[in-house]
Design an enzyme around this catalytic site. Structure first.
Site, PDB file in Angstrom:
ATOM      1  CG  ASP A 182      -0.009  -0.025   2.338  1.00 53.07           C
ATOM      2  OD1 ASP A 182       0.927  -0.708   2.455  1.00 53.07           O
ATOM      3  OD2 ASP A 182      -0.618  -0.006   3.553  1.00 53.07           O
ATOM      4  CE1 TYR A 199       8.751  -0.215   5.630  1.00 48.16           C
ATOM      5  CE2 TYR A 199       7.176   0.848   4.388  1.00 48.16           C
ATOM      6  CZ  TYR A 199       7.374  -0.050   5.375  1.00 48.16           C
ATOM      7  OH  TYR A 199       6.600  -0.637   5.994  1.00 48.16           O
TER       8      TYR A 199
HETATM    9  C1  G6P Z   1       2.495  -0.798   5.456  1.00 47.27           C
HETATM   10  C2  G6P Z   1       3.713  -1.465   4.550  1.00 47.27           C
HETATM   11  C3  G6P Z   1       3.433  -3.092   5.165  1.00 47.27           C
HETATM   12  C4  G6P Z   1       4.171  -3.288   6.289  1.00 47.27           C
HETATM   13  C5  G6P Z   1       3.016  -2.253   7.198  1.00 47.27           C
HETATM   14  C6  G6P Z   1       3.753  -2.227   8.691  1.00 47.27           C
HETATM   15  O1  G6P Z   1       1.352  -1.241   5.367  1.00 47.27           O
HETATM   16  O2  G6P Z   1       3.130  -1.464   3.220  1.00 47.27           O
HETATM   17  O3  G6P Z   1       4.556  -3.630   4.345  1.00 47.27           O
HETATM   18  O4  G6P Z   1       3.889  -4.625   6.888  1.00 47.27           O
HETATM   19  O5  G6P Z   1       3.040  -0.878   6.648  1.00 47.27           O
HETATM   20  O6  G6P Z   1       2.744  -1.712   9.673  1.00 47.27           O
HETATM   21  P1  G6P Z   1       3.134  -1.954  11.023  1.00 47.27           P
HETATM   22  O7  G6P Z   1       1.553  -1.206  11.586  1.00 47.27           O
HETATM   23  O8  G6P Z   1       2.609  -3.427  11.433  1.00 47.27           O
HETATM   24  O9  G6P Z   1       4.028  -1.559  11.649  1.00 47.27           O
HETATM   25 MN    MN Z   2       4.548  -3.082   2.084  1.00 44.66          MN
END
Ligand code: G6P
Ligand code: MN
Length: 432
Positions: free
Chosen positions: A166, A244
């Site tokens: 996303d 990222y």
């Molecule tokens: C976004 C990224 C995902 C990741 C997530 C982490 O959605 O696209 O790849 O796993 O963030 O979010 P969180 O709330 O689990 O740290």
């Molecule tokens: Mn991701």
């Protein structure tokens, strides 16, 4: 239309189901099968979905199973969103890396390699079983590290596996809002790998509006990525990096913050799974989103920025385009072919792709910016080294994959990570 969700007891499954409930299109999903290894988590999420479907007469049916082969049979779509080792595993990936003085993050750096080493064997087994029990299914991979896992699965499933994330569309939405345009009118010129891409242009009605945005400090710093990277750095790059990239451009600060997001989420989600209900799910979700990535900065996340891409939206748009042969352009993880000159044809890349009943194929985009080519090619080598290590089970290969990562600064640190990691040390044993 039957959709099988692997990782069906996962916290984000209600987001997917909620999107399915709102879907009124003719080719919509009518049957959902949740698969998970953990029956208690399956039942917690099953309960929330039942609450969501209350009073909706044509809600997709939901069944649950802990038997993978049984769940897969007759699937039109398989949505893979598993977390091997659970949040405990993520917390271990993050804290072992941080304890060794390098970045401790879910998908980036040593944490991402450790996660890949643990996940690839499971993803390969799933891919093999899909090719036996649901050979015609389209597989949507959200399992992280998504680019690496998609590339591993593609060895068995070819172009029937498509990786999603996303973050690119989340970035696109925020940028488009900052320039006062609509996402539907914008062509997002985005290129890279998963969690390692750059937005190089935003074309609206025949004009690239990104240069204007880059020149306007106030507008530029009005949204997540502008705040993260700062206008001066964005102007120097001439592009907007995926959030990222913060871990590469501000490695020192991220390492110093030493936060394990996994440990935080582990505690937070325990509360939901110990007393599951729609209400506690919603409360936990809101709390989770508000804290997303904010730990590495002083300030809280802006509420306008909370509406990311919505990975459930990406998954649904992708299913629509395939099921109804309704052509759409989505930023997806697909085989490169000849799209990015710095990578070979089989490399899974993340770029805008045309999707219809024939699947997804990348469209022509600007290349990765010159200063990103080194990173992208190095990371593709790391992804492949990780896949190789996961398949061989050999310690030397695991150490190599970790040591090759640009955010791991010593071979001895790579060794230390393998030995200190409770979920890796037993698998990748030293041989004499
Ligand atoms: C976004 C990224 C995902 C990741 C997530 C982490 O959605 O696209 O790849 O796993 O963030 O979010 P969180 O709330 O689990 O740290
Ligand atoms: Mn991701």
């Amino acid at each position: 239309m039957k959709l099988v969700i692997l990782g069906g007891g996962g916290f984000r499954v209600p987001l997917v189901y909620r999107a399915l409930l709102a879907d009124r299109s003719p080719g919509r999903v009518t049957e959902v099968v949740l698969h998970d290894l953990d029956a208690a988590r399956l039942s917690a999420i099953g309960g929330v979905l039942a609450e969501l479907a209350t009073d909706i007469s044509d809600a997709p049916t939901v069944t649950a199973s802990t038997d993978l082969d049984e769940a897969l049979r007759g699937a039109d779509f398989v949505f893979s969103a598993i977390r091997v080792g659970g949040l405990d595993g993520r917390a271990a990936d993050e804290s072992v890396a941080a304890g060794c003085g390098v970045l401790g993050q879910e998908t980036v750096g040593a944490g991402g390699v450790a996660y890949g080493l643990r996940t690839v064997p499971v993803a390969l087994d799933i891919a093999r079983r899909i090719s036996v029990h649901a050979p015609d299914a389209w597989v949507i991979n959200f399992t992280n590290p998504a680019g690496m896992v998609t590339e591993a699965m593609a060895a068995h499933l070819g172009s029937r596996v498509i990786g999603i994330c996303d973050s690119p569309v989340g970035l696109g939405k925020r940028v488009v809002r900052a320039v006062g345009a609509d996402l539907a009118d914008a062509w997002l010129d985005y290129a890279g790998l998963n969690h390692l891409g750059w937005l190089r242009g935003v074309h609206v009605h025949g004009r690239d509006v990104l240069p204007d945005l880059l020149a306007d400090t106030e507008r530029l710093e009005s949204f997540e990525e502008g705040k993260l990277f700062g206008s001066e750095w964005l102007r120097a790059l001439g592009a907007i990096p995926n959030e990222y990239l913060h871990y590469y451009y501000f490695t020192r600060e991220a390492v110093e913050s030493g936060v394990s997001r996994g440990a935080f989420l582990l505690e937070q989600q325990k509360r939901f799974y110990s007393a599951p209900s729609w209400k506690s799910w919603e409360q936990t979700r809101l709390e989770r989103e508000q804290t997303y990535m904010a730990e590495t900065r002083e300030d809280e996340r802006d509420s306008d920025d909370l509406d990311g891409g919505g990975y459930e939206r990406v998954a649904l748009d992708l299913m629509h385009a395939i099921a109804s042969d309704n052509r759409a352009t989505l930023i997806l993880n697909v085989p490169n072919k000849t799209t990015l000159a710095c990578l070979d044809a089989d490399a899974i890349i993340e770029v805008p792709s045309l999707v219809d009943a024939n699947g997804a194929r990348p469209v022509s985009v600007s290349q990765v910016p010159d200063e990103g080519v080194g990173l992208v090619t190095a990371l593709k080598v790391v992804e492949r080294a990780t896949i190789k290590a996961a398949i061989s089970g050999e310690r030397a290969h695991a150490v190599k994959a970790l040591a090759l990562h640009p955010l791991v600064d010593s071979v001895s640190i790579a060794r230390k990570i393998v030995d200190a990691h409770p979920l890796l040390s037993g698998v990748f044993r030293a041989t004499c």
